[in-house]
Design an enzyme around this catalytic site. Structure first.
Site, PDB file in Angstrom:
ATOM      1  N   LEU A  86      92.651  89.407 117.940  1.00  0.00           N
ATOM      2  CA  LEU A  86      93.020  89.178 119.341  1.00  0.00           C
ATOM      3  C   LEU A  86      93.032  87.697 119.678  1.00  0.00           C
ATOM      4  CD1 LEU A  86      90.941  91.770 121.397  1.00  0.00           C
ATOM      5  CD2 LEU A  86      93.396  91.556 121.315  1.00  0.00           C
ATOM      6  N   LYS A  87      92.455  86.888 118.810  1.00  0.00           N
ATOM      7  CA  LYS A  87      92.253  85.455 119.101  1.00  0.00           C
ATOM      8  C   LYS A  87      91.631  85.321 120.493  1.00  0.00           C
ATOM      9  CE  LYS A  87      95.931  84.204 115.941  1.00  0.00           C
ATOM     10  NZ  LYS A  87      96.477  85.535 115.585  1.00  0.00           N
ATOM     11  N   PRO A 207      95.549  82.817 106.446  1.00  0.00           N
ATOM     12  CA  PRO A 207      96.866  83.432 106.661  1.00  0.00           C
ATOM     13  C   PRO A 207      97.964  82.444 106.275  1.00  0.00           C
ATOM     14  CG  PRO A 207      96.006  82.586 108.735  1.00  0.00           C
ATOM     15  CD  PRO A 207      95.033  82.170 107.652  1.00  0.00           C
ATOM     16  N   GLY A 213     105.337  80.763 103.885  1.00  0.00           N
ATOM     17  CA  GLY A 213     105.518  79.746 102.839  1.00  0.00           C
ATOM     18  C   GLY A 213     104.295  79.451 101.986  1.00  0.00           C
TER      19      GLY A 213
HETATM   20  P1  XMP Z   1     102.451  87.211 107.843  1.00  0.00           P
HETATM   21  O1  XMP Z   1     103.504  88.243 108.068  1.00  0.00           O
HETATM   22  O2  XMP Z   1     102.876  85.847 108.261  1.00  0.00           O
HETATM   23  O3  XMP Z   1     101.273  87.683 108.848  1.00  0.00           O
HETATM   24  O4  XMP Z   1     101.852  87.248 106.486  1.00  0.00           O
HETATM   25  C1  XMP Z   1     100.134  86.931 109.117  1.00  0.00           C
HETATM   26  C2  XMP Z   1      99.298  87.641 110.117  1.00  0.00           C
HETATM   27  O5  XMP Z   1      98.202  86.810 110.464  1.00  0.00           O
HETATM   28  C3  XMP Z   1      98.367  86.315 111.787  1.00  0.00           C
HETATM   29  N1  XMP Z   1      98.210  84.894 111.685  1.00  0.00           N
HETATM   30  C4  XMP Z   1      97.132  84.268 112.045  1.00  0.00           C
HETATM   31  N2  XMP Z   1      96.018  84.771 112.545  1.00  0.00           N
HETATM   32  N3  XMP Z   1      95.190  82.565 112.593  1.00  0.00           N
HETATM   33  C5  XMP Z   1      95.049  83.902 112.838  1.00  0.00           C
HETATM   34  O6  XMP Z   1      94.000  84.313 113.326  1.00  0.00           O
HETATM   35  C6  XMP Z   1      96.287  82.024 112.087  1.00  0.00           C
HETATM   36  O7  XMP Z   1      96.386  80.825 111.854  1.00  0.00           O
HETATM   37  C7  XMP Z   1      97.309  82.930 111.810  1.00  0.00           C
HETATM   38  N4  XMP Z   1      98.517  82.749 111.284  1.00  0.00           N
HETATM   39  C8  XMP Z   1      99.038  83.999 111.208  1.00  0.00           C
HETATM   40  C9  XMP Z   1      99.756  86.682 112.252  1.00  0.00           C
HETATM   41  O8  XMP Z   1      99.793  86.907 113.645  1.00  0.00           O
HETATM   42  C10 XMP Z   1      99.983  87.926 111.459  1.00  0.00           C
HETATM   43  O9  XMP Z   1      99.315  89.038 112.052  1.00  0.00           O
END
Ligand code: XMP
Length: 253
Positions: A86-87, A207, A213
């Site tokens: 949920l951040k 993530p 990338g």
């Molecule tokens: P993808 O499809 O890009 O999904 O592999 C990544 C998932 O992680 C979330 N996301 C983040 N969550 N900090 C987070 O808490 C981050 O920096 C971040 N970057 C990506 C994204 O919303 C998706 O659910």
């Protein structure tokens, strides 16, 4: 697993499944009934190859709490931990209402934003989570390019020294005794510099692997304990093979 805290539980299930992958269950569909079915089917099919499941707004907004609980319960039946992405980013009273709903639905941990601060922000969330053996994971450096505009800002610390704001977030994560931090797997220099300062103190969740990338092997070599992956697994023609390949290159031995 009763009696263990979140960190013990996630490390244990990750080892049992020989996987560092946190599956971002970012399912999309036109109908919410399809969303639930797709989410449940992915958990059933992929559970042997992942460590944890992460639910984001893709499911948290369209599904009701009972449906979400069905996914969480299924994941638990398959020996997986479940993280709510949920951040969390509000005042304490609102954060507590939100996290209480999550704990009632059975989630094991929540991701929160350290920008809101401790007192009147995250303090009661962290304390209540720990009383319930749940986890709190703080965003320290996000995975997208624009992360540098916020998480990469240069600020003055309490001693009037210039620091990157993510360096302060690391110190706070340790001081606030949270369970883990999110550090994007897309900037390996920042990831390895953060990992060298938090080793043994905080789990790192990275993530940005695949669709954004980042590379799973490089992220783990740079210090990620867990890699968060969504689209490149969910939309893969063969998600099991994709996971087997990733696990082969990134698991513990
Ligand atoms: P993808 O499809 O890009 O999904 O592999 C990544 C998932 O992680 C979330 N996301 C983040 N969550 N900090 C987070 O808490 C981050 O920096 C971040 N970057 C990506 C994204 O919303 C998706 O659910």
């Amino acid at each position: 697993m009763k009696g263990q805290n979140f960190v013990d539980r996630i490390v244990a299930s990750s080892r049992r499944h020989s996987s560092r992958v946190v599956l971002a269950l970012d399912v999309v569909a036109d109908e919410s009934s399809q969303l639930l079915e797709r989410a449940l089917s992915l958990v059933r099919r992929l559970s042997p190859y992942i460590a944890t499941v992460k639910l984001n707004y893709h499911l948290l907004l369209p599904l009701n709490l009972a449906e979400i609980k069905e996914i969480v319960d299924l994941a638990h039946d398959h020996d997986l931990q479940v993280i709510a992405d949920l951040k969390l980013n509000d005042i304490a009273s609102t954060n507590l209402i939100a996290s209480d709903y999550l704990w009632r639905a059975g989630f094991d941990a929540v991701i929160a934003n350290p920008f809101v601060g401790y007192e009147g922000g995250l303090e009661p969330v962290i304390k209540r989570a720990h009383e319930m053996r749940k986890g709190v994971i703080l965003l320290v450096y996000m995975s997208h390019k624009g992360a540098r505009e916020g998480y990469g800002l240069t600020v003055l610390d309490d001693d009037n020294e210039k620091k990157k704001i993510y360096e302060l977030f690391i110190k706070r994560a340790i001081k606030w005794r949270v369970d883990g931090i999110v550090v994007g797997g897309t900037d390996l220099k920042i990831l390895s510099s953060i990992a060298s300062r938090t080793k043994g103190e905080l789990l790192i969740f990275s993530p940005g692997i695949g669709a954004q990338g980042g590379n799973a092997v490089k992220a783990v070599r740079s210090g990620a304990d867990f890699i968060i992956i969504g689209r490149s697994i969910i939309f893969s023609e063969d998600p099991v093979s994709t996971l087997v390949e990733i696990n082969k290159k990134t698991s513990f031995n």
